[in-house]
Scaffold this motif. Structure first.
Motif, PDB file in Angstrom:
ATOM      1  N   ASP A  13      11.518  23.128 101.240  1.00 14.23           N
ATOM      2  CA  ASP A  13      12.238  24.321  99.921  1.00 14.23           C
ATOM      3  C   ASP A  13      11.507  25.539 100.333  1.00 14.23           C
ATOM      4  O   ASP A  13      10.823  24.975  99.242  1.00 14.23           O
ATOM      5  CB  ASP A  13      11.609  23.016  98.662  1.00 14.23           C
ATOM      6  CG  ASP A  13      12.719  23.942  97.796  1.00 14.23           C
ATOM      7  OD1 ASP A  13      13.773  24.865  97.454  1.00 14.23           O
ATOM      8  OD2 ASP A  13      12.716  23.605  96.267  1.00 14.23           O
ATOM      9  N   ARG A  14      11.969  25.748 101.584  1.00 16.20           N
ATOM     10  CA  ARG A  14      11.282  27.344 101.407  1.00 16.20           C
ATOM     11  C   ARG A  14      11.005  27.955 100.228  1.00 16.20           C
ATOM     12  O   ARG A  14      10.460  28.924  99.922  1.00 16.20           O
ATOM     13  CB  ARG A  14      12.068  28.219 102.932  1.00 16.20           C
ATOM     14  CG  ARG A  14      11.994  27.098 103.410  1.00 16.20           C
ATOM     15  CD  ARG A  14      13.024  27.841 104.816  1.00 16.20           C
ATOM     16  NE  ARG A  14      12.171  27.412 106.354  1.00 16.20           N
ATOM     17  CZ  ARG A  14      12.752  27.236 107.281  1.00 16.20           C
ATOM     18  NH1 ARG A  14      14.304  27.715 107.118  1.00 16.20           N
ATOM     19  NH2 ARG A  14      12.675  26.737 108.385  1.00 16.20           N
ATOM     20  N   PHE A  15      12.396  28.265  98.948  1.00 20.35           N
ATOM     21  CA  PHE A  15      12.173  28.777  97.973  1.00 20.35           C
ATOM     22  C   PHE A  15      11.744  28.620  96.865  1.00 20.35           C
ATOM     23  O   PHE A  15      11.812  28.820  95.483  1.00 20.35           O
ATOM     24  CB  PHE A  15      13.412  29.801  97.681  1.00 20.35           C
ATOM     25  CG  PHE A  15      13.709  30.679  99.110  1.00 20.35           C
ATOM     26  CD1 PHE A  15      13.221  31.456  98.984  1.00 20.35           C
ATOM     27  CD2 PHE A  15      14.275  30.015 100.056  1.00 20.35           C
ATOM     28  CE1 PHE A  15      13.044  32.556  99.978  1.00 20.35           C
ATOM     29  CE2 PHE A  15      14.725  31.215 101.277  1.00 20.35           C
ATOM     30  CZ  PHE A  15      14.397  32.332 101.402  1.00 20.35           C
ATOM     31  N   GLY A  16      11.225  27.054  97.326  1.00 17.17           N
ATOM     32  CA  GLY A  16      11.173  26.949  95.693  1.00 17.17           C
ATOM     33  C   GLY A  16      11.749  25.792  94.561  1.00 17.17           C
ATOM     34  O   GLY A  16      10.940  26.431  93.507  1.00 17.17           O
ATOM     35  N   HIS A  17      13.047  26.212  94.583  1.00 21.49           N
ATOM     36  CA  HIS A  17      13.769  25.923  93.708  1.00 21.49           C
ATOM     37  C   HIS A  17      14.397  25.032  93.326  1.00 21.49           C
ATOM     38  O   HIS A  17      14.987  23.962  92.665  1.00 21.49           O
ATOM     39  CB  HIS A  17      15.232  27.022  93.596  1.00 21.49           C
ATOM     40  CG  HIS A  17      14.620  28.316  93.383  1.00 21.49           C
ATOM     41  ND1 HIS A  17      13.304  29.423  93.030  1.00 21.49           N
ATOM     42  CD2 HIS A  17      15.072  29.509  92.127  1.00 21.49           C
ATOM     43  CE1 HIS A  17      13.279  30.039  92.865  1.00 21.49           C
ATOM     44  NE2 HIS A  17      14.546  29.952  91.838  1.00 21.49           N
ATOM     45  N   GLN A  18      14.707  23.759  94.593  1.00 21.83           N
ATOM     46  CA  GLN A  18      15.612  22.984  94.905  1.00 21.83           C
ATOM     47  C   GLN A  18      14.585  21.303  94.498  1.00 21.83           C
ATOM     48  O   GLN A  18      15.376  20.306  94.734  1.00 21.83           O
ATOM     49  CB  GLN A  18      16.285  22.526  96.047  1.00 21.83           C
ATOM     50  CG  GLN A  18      17.349  23.827  95.712  1.00 21.83           C
ATOM     51  CD  GLN A  18      17.706  24.385  94.959  1.00 21.83           C
ATOM     52  OE1 GLN A  18      18.767  23.291  94.213  1.00 21.83           O
ATOM     53  NE2 GLN A  18      18.192  25.790  94.652  1.00 21.83           N
ATOM     54  N   GLY A  19      13.398  21.520  94.023  1.00 17.09           N
ATOM     55  CA  GLY A  19      13.001  19.823  93.770  1.00 17.09           C
ATOM     56  C   GLY A  19      13.381  19.088  93.362  1.00 17.09           C
ATOM     57  O   GLY A  19      13.434  17.620  92.711  1.00 17.09           O
TER      58      GLY A  19
END
Length: 417
Positions: A13-19
């Motif tokens: 989750d490269r940008f940390g928004h879709q966990g």
């Protein structure tokens, strides 16, 4: 000892928004009887490109699991670390993918090689491993060659492991050893003696990531002979099973498939073999989340579509720079990439469908998908705008991420209907 579940998925989750969307896919699989341990992973290269820190991944994993009331085990993986990069990950990670690829081929001390060979010579001749039809043909020369190629890497794996253990404490993390980012696949004989090396170094490795034949390009399907892969995968699985007891390795040691996202052709093969032998699997799917974010923004239209069109146009201009770090794991036919002028005319559906990996979809363009896969750096250069668009279009983006993880990956791999 912290123990990885039988089935686990490395979720990038490269940008940390879709966990949250990723975790929903995991919980929905659990509701269908397939318990999967989520492992959030992000490499040093990705942190450097985006400007994040390993602690950011820990924060995301802890936050989304708490909000979802997820009480089962989960992990944060220091992905593809070595002696030069491990330090910044130690505090926040509890899963370490020790990448020994850069050490393979370098010679260990001659005395170390002789000692290993003398202890392994008993396996020379016909090595019969349950589950493999024909015996493996082992000679002293072959053992010496394998030691010359891999022993130094095993010693370095031990150095990295000890460095982590000294700070984290014994049994407080999961260890994976990866050797997939090399030109040539390891044979079952090589894997057998590599596992002996790791056992002798007392590394409690829970997953091992070998290099398989065929190409495992980022974000696209497997390129190779599925029948050859099946034979190779099953042989490796039998070697692991035998090595566990022969070398005192952890009982839950299992195969890890790197660049495993979108390998739809071989998911049925992997699923069939692990079911046949009642074995686990660790599948790494990093990168597809970013692609699904792009697809979701394209579907959202308006400024979001304009943003991803601009990302694509700039990726064409910087194609050599973007592709260079991933040269071994992408294969782009530049002549089949749409021009920026062509893509600029597309509507939401055409742009999204060109990137979305649906087997049989005539609009899908694997060359464009691979290029966008490595173009996340361009979004990082406009981070504020990108995050604002993700927030504004959260519902659409999260739906794309969830459907990709659950329907196209988990359901295919584990044969969930």
């Amino acid at each position: 000892m912290k123990t990885l579940g039988k089935y686990s998925i490395g979720m990038g989750d490269r940008f940390g928004h879709q966990g949250a969307a990723q975790l929903k896919a995991i919980t929905d699989a659990g509701n269908k009887g397939i318990e999967i341990t989520p492992v959030w992973n992000k490499s040093n290269r990705e942190h450097n490109t985006i400007g994040t820190q390993p602690g950011d991944v820990r924060k995301e994993a802890d936050t989304v699991t708490k909000l979802a009331g997820f009480s089962k085990p989960y992990f944060v993986d220091a992905d593809h670390i070595n002696l030069d990069t491990v330090d910044r990950f130690i505090e926040s990670s509890d899963f370490f993918t020790i990448d020994v690829a850069s050490y393979i081929g370098k010679k260990a001390d001659a005395d170390d090689i002789r000692t290993f060979v003398s202890g392994a010579i008993k396996y020379s001749g016909d090595l019969n491993i349950p589950g493999i039809r024909n015996p493996l043909k082992v000679t002293e020369k072959k053992i010496t060659e394998i030691a010359g190629k891999y022993l130094f890497a095993a010693i370095k794996a031990w150095e990295i492991f000890r460095k982590i253990e000294k700070i984290k404490g014994k049994g407080n993390f999961v260890t994976e050893v990866s050797m997939d980012e090399v030109p040539d696949p390891q044979t079952p004989i090589e894997l057998f003696f590599i596992l002996k090396m790791l056992g002798e170094e007392n590394i409690p490795v829970q997953t091992i990531a070998p290099k398989f034949s065929g190409r495992f390009n980022k974000g696209v399907d497997y390129v190779g002979d599925p029948e050859k892969f099946e034979e190779e995968f099953e042989a490796d699985l039998m070697v692991i099973d035998y090595a566990i007891h022969e070398f005192g390795l952890p009982e839950n040691l299992k195969m890890s498939v790197h660049s495993g996202s979108d390998k739809f052709t071989i998911y049925p093969v992997i699923g069939k073999i692990i079911k046949k032998h009642d074995k686990g699997i660790h599948l790494k799917t990093a990168g597809t989340t970013w692609l699904e974010e792009v697809i979701g923004l394209a579907e959202s239209g308006g400024k979001a579509l304009d943003f991803v069109k601009d990302i694509y146009a700039k990726s064409l201009e910087k194609i050599e720079e973007l592709c260079a770090p991933y040269a071994d794991v992408i294969d782009i036919n530049i002549s089949k990439l749409p021009t920026k002028e062509e893509a600029a005319k597309w509507d939401s559906t055409k742009f999204a469908d060109s990137l979305r990996h649906i087997p049989g979809n005539k609009v899908y363009n694997p060359n464009m998908r691979q290029l966008v896969h490595v173009a996340y750096k361009l979004a990082a250069m406009k981070m504020d705008e990108y995050f604002r668009l993700l927030d504004d279009n959260e519902k659409t983006v999260a739906k794309c991420v969830y459907e990709n993880m659950y329907e196209r990956h988990i359901c295919r791999l584990f044969d969930i209907e």
